[in-house]
Design a protein around this motif. Structure first.
Motif, mmCIF file in Angstrom:
data_model
loop_
_atom_site.group_PDB
_atom_site.id
_atom_site.type_symbol
_atom_site.label_atom_id
_atom_site.label_comp_id
_atom_site.label_asym_id
_atom_site.label_seq_id
_atom_site.Cartn_x
_atom_site.Cartn_y
_atom_site.Cartn_z
ATOM 1 N N UNK B 8 0.850 -1.194 0.000
ATOM 2 C CA UNK B 8 0.000 0.000 0.000
ATOM 3 C C UNK B 8 0.889 1.248 0.000
ATOM 4 N N UNK B 9 0.380 2.359 -0.529
ATOM 5 C CA UNK B 9 1.168 3.603 -0.473
ATOM 6 C C UNK B 9 1.608 3.984 0.949
ATOM 7 N N UNK B 10 0.786 3.664 1.952
ATOM 8 C CA UNK B 10 1.123 4.038 3.337
ATOM 9 C C UNK B 10 2.383 3.326 3.837
ATOM 10 N N UNK B 39 0.509 12.426 0.292
ATOM 11 C CA UNK B 39 0.016 11.531 1.343
ATOM 12 C C UNK B 39 1.108 11.240 2.369
ATOM 13 N N UNK B 40 0.693 10.928 3.591
ATOM 14 C CA UNK B 40 1.661 10.607 4.635
ATOM 15 C C UNK B 40 2.310 9.254 4.375
ATOM 16 N N UNK B 45 3.031 9.111 9.480
ATOM 17 C CA UNK B 45 1.710 8.725 10.005
ATOM 18 C C UNK B 45 1.848 8.178 11.442
ATOM 19 N N UNK B 82 -8.631 0.111 12.493
ATOM 20 C CA UNK B 82 -8.581 0.965 11.301
ATOM 21 C C UNK B 82 -7.232 1.619 11.019
ATOM 22 N N UNK B 83 -6.231 1.354 11.848
ATOM 23 C CA UNK B 83 -4.934 1.984 11.585
ATOM 24 C C UNK B 83 -4.483 1.645 10.159
ATOM 25 N N UNK B 84 -4.087 2.668 9.408
ATOM 26 C CA UNK B 84 -3.924 2.502 7.957
ATOM 27 C C UNK B 84 -2.765 1.589 7.544
#
Lengths: 145, 145
Positions: B8-10, B39-40, B45, B82-84
């Protein structure tokens, strides 16, 4: 303290814009590094929280279960109860009473959150953000690759 | 992507330490300013989330009601859901299963959260933080005045 409504340390506002740029860069670096030792001021706490929330929302499921939807409602319920800045919290409580969290999908949640942020932007005289889902996806998940 | 477990990008990690200092300062400033558009990444994050959580915990009531205690449990339950960053979330889920949120007071919550952060610090080979309440109060609420 820079807020007449609030006498907690969290209410003190760092006047970043009026600092000279060299000091500002140093300050910003210190705020992000693990060696930074000072409690967060209100504007930094707000900035970190919004960044955290938007990122979390954009990774929320497209089709959340009923249980996940309830957990997300609980999440914002807890933010509204425990956000450290008292009068920011009071504003948010009123705002989400009028505009309850839209938890049925990643798209709905992300747009709803962007609109809540815009309510605060308006209050602070800041620019409105474009809350189209395409823009939110780019801003918080897919941009800059 | 800088994490082989996650696409994922995160999961992309900003290698801040290896950037030259001028670029680093600029980067950090951009990350905090409202003009920042990207984005972070995972480490930012994480940093923002820990800062937000520690600050929120240190302003939690000294004597929370039963309802407030339940709301705080729900809050961490939602973070764990829900933590990304997926594998950060998986670690946190295991960790809080072994070490459930201590929600009976501001002191207990703040120390518990510091210990969870230290679990992550250990995993990342970072220094342990002194989780005495006196130190946490100073770090997140009363210091630098």
């Amino acid at each position: 303290m820079s807020d007449k409504n609030c006498f907690e340390p969290i209410c003190e506002k760092e006047d970043i814009l009026n600092l000279k740029s060299k000091k500002r860069s140093k300050l910003q670096f210190e705020e992000d590094s693990s060696t930074q030792e000072c409690p967060l001021k209100r504007n930094i706490y707000g900035n970190y929280t919004w960044n955290m929330l938007h990122t979390t929302a954009i990774y929320y499921p497209d089709e959340p279960t009923q249980e996940q939807q309830q957990k997300m409602r609980n999440f914002f319920d807890a933010i509204a109860e425990f956000y450290a800045c008292k009068h920011c919290k009071a504003h948010f409580q009123k705002d989400i009473l009028k505009n309850p969290p839209q938890v049925t999908s990643r798209k709905d949640l992300s747009i709803w959150l962007c609109q809540r942020h815009n309510d605060v932007n308006q209050l602070l005289g800041k620019q409105q953000f474009d809350c189209s889902f395409e823009n939110l996806e780019k801003r918080w998940r897919t941009g800059c690759q």
